[in-house]
Scaffold this active site. Sequence first.
Site, PDB file in Angstrom:
ATOM      1  N   ASN A 171       0.862  -1.183   0.000  1.00  0.00           N
ATOM      2  CA  ASN A 171       0.000   0.000   0.000  1.00  0.00           C
ATOM      3  C   ASN A 171       0.900   1.235   0.000  1.00  0.00           C
ATOM      4  OD1 ASN A 171      -1.857   2.007   0.451  1.00  0.00           O
ATOM      5  ND2 ASN A 171      -2.331   1.409   2.567  1.00  0.00           N
ATOM      6  N   LYS A 208       0.109   4.300  -0.372  1.00  0.00           N
ATOM      7  CA  LYS A 208      -0.533   5.488   0.226  1.00  0.00           C
ATOM      8  C   LYS A 208      -0.282   6.726  -0.662  1.00  0.00           C
ATOM      9  CE  LYS A 208       0.023   3.370   4.724  1.00  0.00           C
ATOM     10  NZ  LYS A 208       0.002   3.518   6.178  1.00  0.00           N
ATOM     11  N   HIS A 253      -9.661   0.972   4.866  1.00  0.00           N
ATOM     12  CA  HIS A 253      -8.383   1.148   5.571  1.00  0.00           C
ATOM     13  C   HIS A 253      -8.609   2.085   6.756  1.00  0.00           C
ATOM     14  CE1 HIS A 253      -4.261   2.356   6.407  1.00  0.00           C
ATOM     15  NE2 HIS A 253      -3.874   1.284   5.730  1.00  0.00           N
ATOM     16  N   GLU A 260      -6.974   4.446   7.903  1.00  0.00           N
ATOM     17  CA  GLU A 260      -6.752   5.878   7.638  1.00  0.00           C
ATOM     18  C   GLU A 260      -7.989   6.494   6.984  1.00  0.00           C
ATOM     19  OE1 GLU A 260      -3.017   5.440   5.576  1.00  0.00           O
ATOM     20  OE2 GLU A 260      -2.068   4.862   7.465  1.00  0.00           O
ATOM     21  N   GLU A 310      -5.868  -5.259  10.465  1.00  0.00           N
ATOM     22  CA  GLU A 310      -4.855  -4.231  10.662  1.00  0.00           C
ATOM     23  C   GLU A 310      -5.129  -3.504  11.974  1.00  0.00           C
ATOM     24  OE1 GLU A 310      -2.794  -3.038   6.801  1.00  0.00           O
ATOM     25  OE2 GLU A 310      -4.449  -1.680   7.113  1.00  0.00           O
ATOM     26  N   GLY A 343       2.065   1.897  10.802  1.00  0.00           N
ATOM     27  CA  GLY A 343       3.027   2.989  10.693  1.00  0.00           C
ATOM     28  C   GLY A 343       3.710   3.338  12.002  1.00  0.00           C
ATOM     29  N   SER A 391       2.990  -2.603  10.402  1.00  0.00           N
ATOM     30  CA  SER A 391       4.451  -2.647  10.601  1.00  0.00           C
ATOM     31  C   SER A 391       5.055  -3.999  10.216  1.00  0.00           C
ATOM     32  CB  SER A 391       4.801  -2.264  12.042  1.00  0.00           C
ATOM     33  OG  SER A 391       4.411  -0.922  12.308  1.00  0.00           O
TER      34      SER A 391
HETATM   35  C1  PEP Z   1      -0.916  -0.093   5.930  1.00  0.00           C
HETATM   36  O1  PEP Z   1      -0.782   0.962   5.349  1.00  0.00           O
HETATM   37  O2  PEP Z   1      -1.901  -0.775   5.680  1.00  0.00           O
HETATM   38  C2  PEP Z   1       0.105  -0.524   6.871  1.00  0.00           C
HETATM   39  C3  PEP Z   1      -0.062  -1.656   7.474  1.00  0.00           C
HETATM   40  O3  PEP Z   1       1.195   0.312   7.043  1.00  0.00           O
HETATM   41  P1  PEP Z   1       2.591  -0.077   7.762  1.00  0.00           P
HETATM   42  O4  PEP Z   1       3.050  -1.380   7.160  1.00  0.00           O
HETATM   43  O5  PEP Z   1       3.513   1.047   7.443  1.00  0.00           O
HETATM   44  O6  PEP Z   1       2.316  -0.219   9.231  1.00  0.00           O
END
Ligand code: PEP
Length: 266
Positions: free
Chosen positions: A14, A16, A100, A102, A172, A178, A217
Amino acid sequence: MSTPSKRRPLFCGNWKLHGNIADSVELATQVRNGVATLRDTDVVVAPSFLAIESVARRLENGPVAVSAQDCYWEDKGAFTGEVSATQLRDAGCRYVIVGHSERRQLFGETDATVNLKARAALRAGLLPIICVGETLAERDAGETLARIGTQLDAAIRDISDDDLARSLIAYEPVWAIGTGRNATPAQAQEVHRFVRTRLGARSAAVAAATRILYGGSVKPDNIVALMAEEDVDGGLVGGASLVVDSFIKIAQAGQTAKGQPAKGSV
Ligand code: PEP
């Protein structure tokens, strides 16, 4: 270590809001070259809307598929600024991420709109990657499974068993995205098993077929332990997917950890 799963591992990067069109095409090219010999694993990249068509052209007929990061639920109409699932399909997408955290936290996405988007994606012939996850406050309050159950039930409402078996769920935890702090393999497995059991209430076949990704992460040094869990079928990867070597190592190590034959090397 789990026994080899019949579910094909999938790793989705992803990207972003990162990269211009040229950067995205270049990163996609490097991913494509890096996973060229990887077998029995799906690799997907999710550039920003503007780069989707260029990336899809570059990846055409290759092993890496393209996802969008979001879509709207109507196919057309007076919805200024929105992009429909049918348009994404036309631009070369095969997948779309919906719900997601976000989008939920920053853009007002609700359980109901996640469901509308997932259904629109399926209608358009896209495979939705439906995200669910609890906040740290919800985890600390012991509400993780209740929250995931609520999000999941709402997201899959009115989706047929066949469509659900083709869809993907991404667990998630919001506190792991992040932050550099990933869920432990046991924490991930607990939620993934919960999701699979809940899908099993609809149909045993759906529960057996639906791929459940972990996101939060994910890095080359933690993917192996996560993928060793029985119900973890792949990863939704943010930060580490922007570094081509990291993303390729995640796909390679994840595939091997899952007990898939490692026919390729990266
Ligand atoms: C994500 O954007 O779905 C995500 C899991 O980000 P990260 O791997 O940076 O934690």
